[in-house]
Design an enzyme around this catalytic site. Structure first.
Site, PDB file in Angstrom:
ATOM      1  N   CYS A 238       0.969  -1.201  -0.094  1.00  0.00           N
ATOM      2  CA  CYS A 238       0.104  -0.129   0.117  1.00  0.00           C
ATOM      3  C   CYS A 238       0.827   1.314   0.198  1.00  0.00           C
ATOM      4  O   CYS A 238       0.523   2.311  -0.072  1.00  0.00           O
ATOM      5  CB  CYS A 238      -0.727  -0.089   1.145  1.00  0.00           C
TER       6      CYS A 238
ATOM      7  N   HIS B  49      -2.358   7.462   3.235  1.00  0.00           N
ATOM      8  CA  HIS B  49      -3.062   6.299   2.878  1.00  0.00           C
ATOM      9  C   HIS B  49      -4.269   5.960   3.485  1.00  0.00           C
ATOM     10  O   HIS B  49      -4.288   5.909   4.840  1.00  0.00           O
ATOM     11  CB  HIS B  49      -2.022   4.916   3.180  1.00  0.00           C
TER      12      HIS B  49
ATOM     13  N   ASN C   1     -10.246   0.836   1.819  1.00  0.00           N
ATOM     14  CA  ASN C   1      -8.873   0.986   1.628  1.00  0.00           C
ATOM     15  C   ASN C   1      -8.715   0.532   0.098  1.00  0.00           C
ATOM     16  O   ASN C   1      -8.976  -0.729  -0.167  1.00  0.00           O
ATOM     17  CB  ASN C   1      -8.199  -0.134   2.416  1.00  0.00           C
TER      18      ASN C   1
HETATM   19  N1  COA Z   1     -17.802  -7.779  11.965  1.00  0.00           N
HETATM   20  C1  COA Z   1     -18.144  -8.021  13.130  1.00  0.00           C
HETATM   21  N2  COA Z   1     -17.150  -8.571  14.176  1.00  0.00           N
HETATM   22  C2  COA Z   1     -16.104  -8.815  13.620  1.00  0.00           C
HETATM   23  C3  COA Z   1     -15.650  -8.244  12.376  1.00  0.00           C
HETATM   24  C4  COA Z   1     -16.904  -7.973  11.443  1.00  0.00           C
HETATM   25  N3  COA Z   1     -16.333  -7.686  10.151  1.00  0.00           N
HETATM   26  N4  COA Z   1     -14.244  -8.775  12.186  1.00  0.00           N
HETATM   27  C5  COA Z   1     -13.841  -9.195  13.113  1.00  0.00           C
HETATM   28  N5  COA Z   1     -15.079  -9.339  14.093  1.00  0.00           N
HETATM   29  C6  COA Z   1     -14.906  -9.830  15.562  1.00  0.00           C
HETATM   30  C7  COA Z   1     -13.892 -10.756  15.774  1.00  0.00           C
HETATM   31  O1  COA Z   1     -14.065 -11.978  15.316  1.00  0.00           O
HETATM   32  C8  COA Z   1     -13.644 -10.355  17.330  1.00  0.00           C
HETATM   33  O2  COA Z   1     -14.772 -11.049  18.013  1.00  0.00           O
HETATM   34  P1  COA Z   1     -14.277 -11.974  19.390  1.00  0.00           P
HETATM   35  O3  COA Z   1     -13.904 -10.755  20.135  1.00  0.00           O
HETATM   36  O4  COA Z   1     -15.442 -12.630  19.564  1.00  0.00           O
HETATM   37  O5  COA Z   1     -13.205 -12.704  18.972  1.00  0.00           O
HETATM   38  C9  COA Z   1     -13.754  -9.241  17.484  1.00  0.00           C
HETATM   39  O6  COA Z   1     -14.745  -8.625  16.288  1.00  0.00           O
HETATM   40  C10 COA Z   1     -12.765  -8.283  17.545  1.00  0.00           C
HETATM   41  O7  COA Z   1     -11.717  -8.532  16.585  1.00  0.00           O
HETATM   42  P2  COA Z   1     -10.379  -7.781  16.419  1.00  0.00           P
HETATM   43  O8  COA Z   1      -9.873  -8.287  15.197  1.00  0.00           O
HETATM   44  O9  COA Z   1      -9.695  -7.710  17.596  1.00  0.00           O
HETATM   45  O10 COA Z   1     -10.840  -6.270  16.097  1.00  0.00           O
HETATM   46  P3  COA Z   1     -10.131  -4.976  15.775  1.00  0.00           P
HETATM   47  O11 COA Z   1     -10.493  -4.136  16.922  1.00  0.00           O
HETATM   48  O12 COA Z   1      -8.486  -5.156  15.919  1.00  0.00           O
HETATM   49  O13 COA Z   1     -10.531  -4.481  14.416  1.00  0.00           O
HETATM   50  C11 COA Z   1      -9.619  -4.261  12.219  1.00  0.00           C
HETATM   51  C12 COA Z   1     -10.211  -5.309  13.131  1.00  0.00           C
HETATM   52  C13 COA Z   1      -9.179  -5.336  11.229  1.00  0.00           C
HETATM   53  C14 COA Z   1     -10.539  -3.350  11.680  1.00  0.00           C
HETATM   54  C15 COA Z   1      -8.373  -3.513  12.798  1.00  0.00           C
HETATM   55  O14 COA Z   1      -7.532  -4.381  13.514  1.00  0.00           O
HETATM   56  C16 COA Z   1      -7.679  -2.891  11.727  1.00  0.00           C
HETATM   57  O15 COA Z   1      -8.316  -1.805  11.256  1.00  0.00           O
HETATM   58  N6  COA Z   1      -6.281  -3.219  11.553  1.00  0.00           N
HETATM   59  C17 COA Z   1      -5.764  -2.449  10.570  1.00  0.00           C
HETATM   60  C18 COA Z   1      -5.917  -3.166   9.007  1.00  0.00           C
HETATM   61  C19 COA Z   1      -5.425  -2.434   7.965  1.00  0.00           C
HETATM   62  O16 COA Z   1      -5.690  -1.053   7.861  1.00  0.00           O
HETATM   63  N7  COA Z   1      -5.003  -3.160   7.000  1.00  0.00           N
HETATM   64  C20 COA Z   1      -4.170  -2.560   5.809  1.00  0.00           C
HETATM   65  C21 COA Z   1      -3.178  -1.777   6.065  1.00  0.00           C
HETATM   66  S1  COA Z   1      -2.455  -1.381   4.528  1.00  0.00           S
END
Ligand code: COA
Length: 324
Positions: A113, A249, A279
């Site tokens: 990215c 980004h 994204n």
């Molecule tokens: N809808 C509902 N629940 C979801 C979900 C969705 N789309 N995706 C994950 N969950 C759930 C998980 O299963 C977890 O459930 P649990 O507590 O019962 O196990 C809970 O939500 C929390 O998951 P978690 O992965 O800890 O969430 P988070 O707060 O880290 O948010 C992201 C997830 C992906 C949004 C976040 O980590 C993020 O933005 N990361 C950066 C990603 C990014 O920008 N990538 C590209 C970079 S170039």
């Protein structure tokens, strides 16, 4: 002695099809509320018939038209994608072929990215090394076809689109302070899988997985750190010519908000369109530049910090002075 360059044209392409969070609720155990709270994303554009190449060509054509130059004057094309229709040749080669530029150097960079930032730095460096006057930098992504639509933690994040800029030599310099970094992703927290055949002399097995794989929490921690470091670095490099606008980004609005709180900049100085486009990987920064320019958010003379981060784990930034 380095040459002087500036952006003289910008263009983008977005597919018409809009996929809202509510539409994803119909196919996955997720909710509009969860997605907005964790990411700020409300909808994304996804391709119907368009390919990565088609979007790249359209964005490049619009940038060339915006610059008011002839395609035959382009001497260098640098592309960026993590979702090419083919592994080779480069999207830059398809742009060359469609725009009919006979005598160019054409190649892609692969920096996840952060690709557009690396591509801009590559373009200004090669313009100097190869003594070129006019370059096109184009980033295009078809991430809806690289998303695992059974993985709710990642597929909700991505969208499709392309953006491009034209860079020309100029009297004064408006593109400067490229800073490129990468830290080893020893845990493979972010990558795009690649399909492959097995062969009789290998223990490898064939795979048709070509999806984005990600450990969201670790990527988030890396991203906020990378943005903070890069903004500090660019702020210091700019010295007494302060940064007036920031285009990060567009990965997640929480990352943008975090950057606003952890830096000396006001939240209004950060451009945001991740809510509507999600994204789009390396295309997100040129897509944002194009929208910000058309809407008048970017003003002539603005000193703009562009900051990217992504697979690698690569990150970096560059300053552009808005001159159109
Ligand atoms: N809808 C509902 N629940 C979801 C979900 C969705 N789309 N995706 C994950 N969950 C759930 C998980 O299963 C977890 O459930 P649990 O507590 O019962 O196990 C809970 O939500 C929390 O998951 P978690 O992965 O800890 O969430 P988070 O707060 O880290 O948010 C992201 C997830 C992906 C949004 C976040 O980590 C993020 O933005 N990361 C950066 C990603 C990014 O920008 N990538 C590209 C970079 S170039």
């Amino acid at each position: 002695m380095s040459i002087n360059t500036k952006i003289t044209g910008v263009g983008s392409y977005l597919p018409e099809t809009i996929v809202t969070n509510a539409m994803i609720e119909d196919i996955l155990d997720t909710s509009d509320e969860w997605i907005i709270k964790r990411t700020g994303i409300r909808q994304r554009r996804v391709v119907k018939d368009e390919t990565t190449t088609y979007m790249a060509v359209e964005a490049a054509k619009r940038a060339v038209e915006n610059a008011g130059i002839k395609s035959e004057n382009i001497e260098l094309i640098i592309g960026s994608t993590i979702s090419g229709d083919v592994s080779s040749p480069a999207i830059a080669s398809y742009v060359q072929r469609t725009l009919g530029c006979e005598n160019v150097a054409a190649m892609d960079v692969a920096a996840g990215c952060t690709g557009f930032i690396y591509a801009m730095a590559t373009a200004i460096s090669l313009m100097e090394t190869l003594n070129k006057n006019t370059a096109v930098v184009v980033a295009s992504e078809n991430l809806s076809c690289r998303s695992d639509w059974s993985d709710r933690s990642s597929c909700i994040l991505f969208g499709d689109g392309a953006g491009a800029v034209v860079i020309e030599r100029s009297e004064s310099n408006s593109i400067y302070h490229p800073v490129l970094h990468a830290i080893p992703d020893t845990d493979d927290v972010l990558y795009v899988a690649s399909s492959k055949y097995a062969h009789p002399w290998s223990k490898d097995i064939a795979t048709d997985d070509c999806a984005i794989r990600m450990d969201g929490k670790k990527v988030f921690a890396f991203a906020v750190d990378a943005v903070e470091k890069t903004l500090n670095e660019l702020t210091e490099l700019c010295g007494d010519k302060p940064i007036t606008k920031i285009i990060l980004h567009q990965a997640n609005n929480r990352i943008i908000r975090y950057a606003a709180t952890s830096s000396s900049y006001d939240k209004d100085q950060f451009f945001v369109n991740v809510d509507r486009l999600a994204n789009t990987s390396s295309a997100s920064i040129p897509l944002a530049i194009d929208e910000a320019a058309r809407e008048g958010w970017l003003k002539k003379g603005d000193v703009v910090a562009l900051v990217g981060f992504g697979a690698g784990l690569s990150y970096g930034g560059i300053i552009i002075e808005w001159a159109i």
